[in-house]
Design a protein around this motif. Structure first.
Motif, PDB file in Angstrom:
ATOM      1  N   LEU A 203       0.830  -1.205   0.000  1.00 34.34           N
ATOM      2  CA  LEU A 203       0.000   0.000   0.000  1.00 34.34           C
ATOM      3  C   LEU A 203       0.864   1.255   0.000  1.00 34.34           C
ATOM      4  CD1 LEU A 203      -2.857   1.214   0.201  1.00 34.34           C
ATOM      5  CD2 LEU A 203      -2.679   0.991   2.694  1.00 34.34           C
ATOM      6  N   LYS A 204       1.959   1.194   0.728  1.00 33.36           N
ATOM      7  CA  LYS A 204       2.868   2.341   0.801  1.00 33.36           C
ATOM      8  C   LYS A 204       3.462   2.667  -0.575  1.00 33.36           C
ATOM      9  CE  LYS A 204       6.947   3.918   3.363  1.00 33.36           C
ATOM     10  NZ  LYS A 204       7.951   3.525   4.392  1.00 33.36           N
ATOM     11  N   LEU A 205       3.752   1.641  -1.368  1.00 35.87           N
ATOM     12  CA  LEU A 205       4.361   1.831  -2.684  1.00 35.87           C
ATOM     13  C   LEU A 205       3.360   2.335  -3.720  1.00 35.87           C
ATOM     14  CD1 LEU A 205       6.690  -1.305  -2.881  1.00 35.87           C
ATOM     15  CD2 LEU A 205       7.375   1.084  -2.571  1.00 35.87           C
ATOM     16  N   ILE A 206       2.132   1.815  -3.691  1.00 36.72           N
ATOM     17  CA  ILE A 206       1.163   2.189  -4.740  1.00 36.72           C
ATOM     18  C   ILE A 206       0.508   3.547  -4.471  1.00 36.72           C
ATOM     19  CG2 ILE A 206       0.719  -0.238  -5.291  1.00 36.72           C
ATOM     20  CD1 ILE A 206      -1.929  -0.016  -3.769  1.00 36.72           C
ATOM     21  N   ARG A 207       0.610   4.018  -3.217  1.00 40.18           N
ATOM     22  CA  ARG A 207       0.013   5.328  -2.915  1.00 40.18           C
ATOM     23  C   ARG A 207       1.057   6.225  -2.261  1.00 40.18           C
ATOM     24  NH1 ARG A 207      -5.598   4.859  -2.742  1.00 40.18           N
ATOM     25  NH2 ARG A 207      -5.595   7.126  -2.511  1.00 40.18           N
ATOM     26  N   ASP A 208       2.264   6.229  -2.825  1.00 42.69           N
ATOM     27  CA  ASP A 208       3.356   6.948  -2.179  1.00 42.69           C
ATOM     28  C   ASP A 208       3.203   8.459  -2.226  1.00 42.69           C
ATOM     29  OD1 ASP A 208       3.651   6.985  -4.907  1.00 42.69           O
ATOM     30  OD2 ASP A 208       5.848   6.913  -4.842  1.00 42.69           O
ATOM     31  N   GLU A 209       2.301   8.965  -3.058  1.00 42.56           N
ATOM     32  CA  GLU A 209       2.122  10.417  -3.168  1.00 42.56           C
ATOM     33  C   GLU A 209       0.942  10.927  -2.343  1.00 42.56           C
ATOM     34  OE1 GLU A 209       1.770  11.310  -7.275  1.00 42.56           O
ATOM     35  OE2 GLU A 209       3.872  10.816  -7.759  1.00 42.56           O
ATOM     36  N   ASP A 210       0.166  10.016  -1.792  1.00 46.73           N
ATOM     37  CA  ASP A 210      -1.010  10.399  -1.010  1.00 46.73           C
ATOM     38  C   ASP A 210      -0.603  10.519   0.465  1.00 46.73           C
ATOM     39  OD1 ASP A 210      -3.431  10.573   0.382  1.00 46.73           O
ATOM     40  OD2 ASP A 210      -4.503   9.381  -1.105  1.00 46.73           O
ATOM     41  N   GLU A 211      -0.534  11.772   0.968  1.00 47.82           N
ATOM     42  CA  GLU A 211      -0.063  11.998   2.338  1.00 47.82           C
ATOM     43  C   GLU A 211      -0.987  11.371   3.378  1.00 47.82           C
ATOM     44  OE1 GLU A 211       0.535  16.098   3.012  1.00 47.82           O
ATOM     45  OE2 GLU A 211       2.142  16.302   1.510  1.00 47.82           O
ATOM     46  N   GLU A 212      -2.279  11.422   3.122  1.00 46.74           N
ATOM     47  CA  GLU A 212      -3.232  10.851   4.086  1.00 46.74           C
ATOM     48  C   GLU A 212      -3.059   9.341   4.184  1.00 46.74           C
ATOM     49  OE1 GLU A 212      -8.054  10.742   4.940  1.00 46.74           O
ATOM     50  OE2 GLU A 212      -7.245  11.976   3.322  1.00 46.74           O
ATOM     51  N   VAL A 213      -2.878   8.698   3.031  1.00 47.70           N
ATOM     52  CA  VAL A 213      -2.656   7.253   3.036  1.00 47.70           C
ATOM     53  C   VAL A 213      -1.348   6.909   3.729  1.00 47.70           C
ATOM     54  CG1 VAL A 213      -2.206   5.245   1.574  1.00 47.70           C
ATOM     55  CG2 VAL A 213      -4.063   6.819   0.990  1.00 47.70           C
ATOM     56  N   GLN A 214      -0.310   7.725   3.464  1.00 47.58           N
ATOM     57  CA  GLN A 214       0.978   7.475   4.088  1.00 47.58           C
ATOM     58  C   GLN A 214       0.910   7.598   5.610  1.00 47.58           C
ATOM     59  OE1 GLN A 214       3.775   6.325   2.581  1.00 47.58           O
ATOM     60  NE2 GLN A 214       2.418   6.132   0.803  1.00 47.58           N
ATOM     61  N   GLU A 215       0.066   8.537   6.078  1.00 53.70           N
ATOM     62  CA  GLU A 215      -0.109   8.695   7.535  1.00 53.70           C
ATOM     63  C   GLU A 215      -0.793   7.471   8.135  1.00 53.70           C
ATOM     64  OE1 GLU A 215      -2.227  11.770  10.705  1.00 53.70           O
ATOM     65  OE2 GLU A 215      -2.140  12.283   8.578  1.00 53.70           O
ATOM     66  N   VAL A 216      -1.822   6.997   7.397  1.00 50.07           N
ATOM     67  CA  VAL A 216      -2.511   5.785   7.859  1.00 50.07           C
ATOM     68  C   VAL A 216      -1.557   4.590   7.859  1.00 50.07           C
ATOM     69  CG1 VAL A 216      -4.336   4.124   7.306  1.00 50.07           C
ATOM     70  CG2 VAL A 216      -4.797   6.575   7.137  1.00 50.07           C
ATOM     71  N   VAL A 217      -0.736   4.505   6.808  1.00 52.72           N
ATOM     72  CA  VAL A 217       0.235   3.409   6.716  1.00 52.72           C
ATOM     73  C   VAL A 217       1.216   3.447   7.886  1.00 52.72           C
ATOM     74  CG1 VAL A 217       2.204   2.539   5.396  1.00 52.72           C
ATOM     75  CG2 VAL A 217       0.057   3.091   4.227  1.00 52.72           C
ATOM     76  N   THR A 218       1.644   4.643   8.262  1.00 55.35           N
ATOM     77  CA  THR A 218       2.577   4.789   9.377  1.00 55.35           C
ATOM     78  C   THR A 218       1.960   4.284  10.683  1.00 55.35           C
ATOM     79  OG1 THR A 218       3.624   6.700   8.329  1.00 55.35           O
ATOM     80  CG2 THR A 218       3.966   6.420  10.699  1.00 55.35           C
ATOM     81  N   GLU A 219       0.678   4.669  10.919  1.00 49.51           N
ATOM     82  CA  GLU A 219       0.003   4.213  12.136  1.00 49.51           C
ATOM     83  C   GLU A 219      -0.212   2.708  12.123  1.00 49.51           C
ATOM     84  OE1 GLU A 219      -0.632   5.873  14.892  1.00 49.51           O
ATOM     85  OE2 GLU A 219       0.398   7.560  13.948  1.00 49.51           O
ATOM     86  N   LEU A 220      -0.535   2.171  10.939  1.00 55.82           N
ATOM     87  CA  LEU A 220      -0.695   0.724  10.829  1.00 55.82           C
ATOM     88  C   LEU A 220       0.623   0.017  11.153  1.00 55.82           C
ATOM     89  CD1 LEU A 220      -2.890   0.320   7.604  1.00 55.82           C
ATOM     90  CD2 LEU A 220      -3.540  -0.281   9.951  1.00 55.82           C
TER      91      LEU A 220
END
Length: 390
Positions: A203-220
């Motif tokens: 998920l981190k690789l396919i949405r690397d430009e989406d800051e909101e997704v990256q924040e969710v990925v970090t918490e996950l």
């Protein structure tokens, strides 16, 4: 009613039943000894009668003067010779010992001491024409009097050894269950954790430009790291963990920070300054943190969302002590030891394994102790962790 209340009641019932059995045994044995004592007194009285008749020369002379045949004293002799168990002491009118039977020491000093003791105990001698006959209980009667105490000792020893044996077996079984459950839990967690990590990276690789997704990925990823830590803790149960020198103030600060983020804002944490002069202890940080977090979690549950949790560190020549105090509901005095037993809980939900695991981790893996230092209902509780200085 919880399992430990039932267990306490069964112990009480078994104790009462055992005491009743012993009491019945002692009463019945006392009844038998009383009967045997009466029997022995009757035998001694018969012995005295036979002795008097055998020694009554006047009676013999009178019979011979009347032309009667010599009397048959066979029965008298048999009675006199039959006493080979009861010690007898014959005292004349002047207070001196004339003869003894079945007495191991015939010295006057010993005999007079025995007579004085018997008089002091209120013994009533058997009166004959010229003597007072004192006697002591036979060896058989003395053994019978002590039999209930011997029986009680043997029963107690049997129960004690049986209890120790069953307790040892039960603890060994519990240990195997603990280790098996812990390692199986770690194994079962390992597969989904690995899969979740892979999905997070994808998920981190396919949405690397989406800051909101990256924040969710970090918490996950943080939560998965926590799951990895839990799995690691479970995997260490049953095997000797590696102990490292750790500054206790810094380790407590990490536990405080983690738990405070998950606690109500109405709960105040008063912990030592992590910048205090270092106090080093040898611990496995993953397992030690597990113990502290269990204590903090129980403290939060006991305070219903508001109050204060504090920690204090102090030492002596041999040990470092860590006190964790809350202002919660408190624990009754009779539950101080029970709280560490598997399955004990006052919560509506929960397995009651946290403090049992904490005790196992501190005592078996760190050679320390954990106990309730003090507690008062409605005021709060203090748990103490005692760790050796190495």
């Amino acid at each position: 009613m919880d399992i430990y209340k039932r267990k306490s009641r069964w112990k009480l019932y078994l104790g009462v039943a055992g005491a009743l059995i012993v009491a019945i045994s002692m009463v019945y044995t006392s009844y038998l000894t009383g009967k045997l004592a009466e029997e022995e007194r009757s035998k001694v009285a018969l012995y005295v009668e036979a002795q008097e008749r055998f020694n009554n020369q006047l009676e013999m002379e009178a019979i011979q003067e009347n032309g009667c045949p010599e009397p048959d004293f066979t029965l008298h002799l048999l009675i006199l010779q039959s006493n080979n168990t009861i010690p007898v002491i014959a005292v004349n009118e002047q207070g001196r010992v004339d003869f003894t039977v079945n007495v191991r020491d015939t010295s006057q000093a010993y005999l007079l001491a025995e007579l004085a003791q018997m008089d002091e105990e209120g013994f009533q001698p058997i009166q004959s024409s010229n003597h007072r006959i004192y006697y002591k209980e036979s060896t058989l009667l003395q053994q019978l009097r002590y039999f209930p105490f011997v029986q009680l000792f043997l029963i107690a020893a049997f129960v004690a050894f049986g209890y120790l044996g069953f307790s040892s077996t039960r603890r060994a079984e519990q240990n195997r269950v603990w280790v098996g459950m812990a390692k199986e839990t770690a194994h079962q967690l390992g597969t989904p954790i690995s899969a979740i990590v892979a999905w997070i990276e994808h998920l981190k690789l396919i949405r690397d430009e989406d800051e909101e997704v990256q924040e969710v990925v970090t918490e996950l990823r943080n939560d998965v790291s926590r799951l990895e830590l839990i799995a690691d803790r479970f995997s260490k149960i049953g095997s000797a963990p590696k102990l490292d020198p750790i500054n206790v103030f810094e380790e407590l600060e990490q536990c405080r920070a983690y738990m405070q983020r998950r606690a109500s804002r109405k709960v105040a944490f008063q912990f030592p300054d992590p910048g205090s002069p270092p106090q080093t202890i040898h611990i496995n940080s993953h397992l030690f943190d597990w113990v502290v977090e269990n204590l903090l979690r129980n403290a939060l549950d006991a305070m219903d969302g508001q109050g204060e949790i504090s920690a204090e560190v102090y030492d002596d020549n041999d040990f470092v002590y860590i006190d964790i105090t809350d202002t919660g509901k408190g624990i009754p005095d009779n539950r101080f030891k029970t709280v560490f037993q598997p399955g004990f809980t006052t919560k509506k939900r929960g397995w009651g394994l946290g403090l049992s695991l904490a005790k196992r981790i501190i005592e078996e893996y760190h050679n320390g102790k954990i106990f309730v230092k003090r507690s008062e209902e409605g005021v709060g509780t203090t748990f103490t962790i005692q760790l050796p200085k190495l």
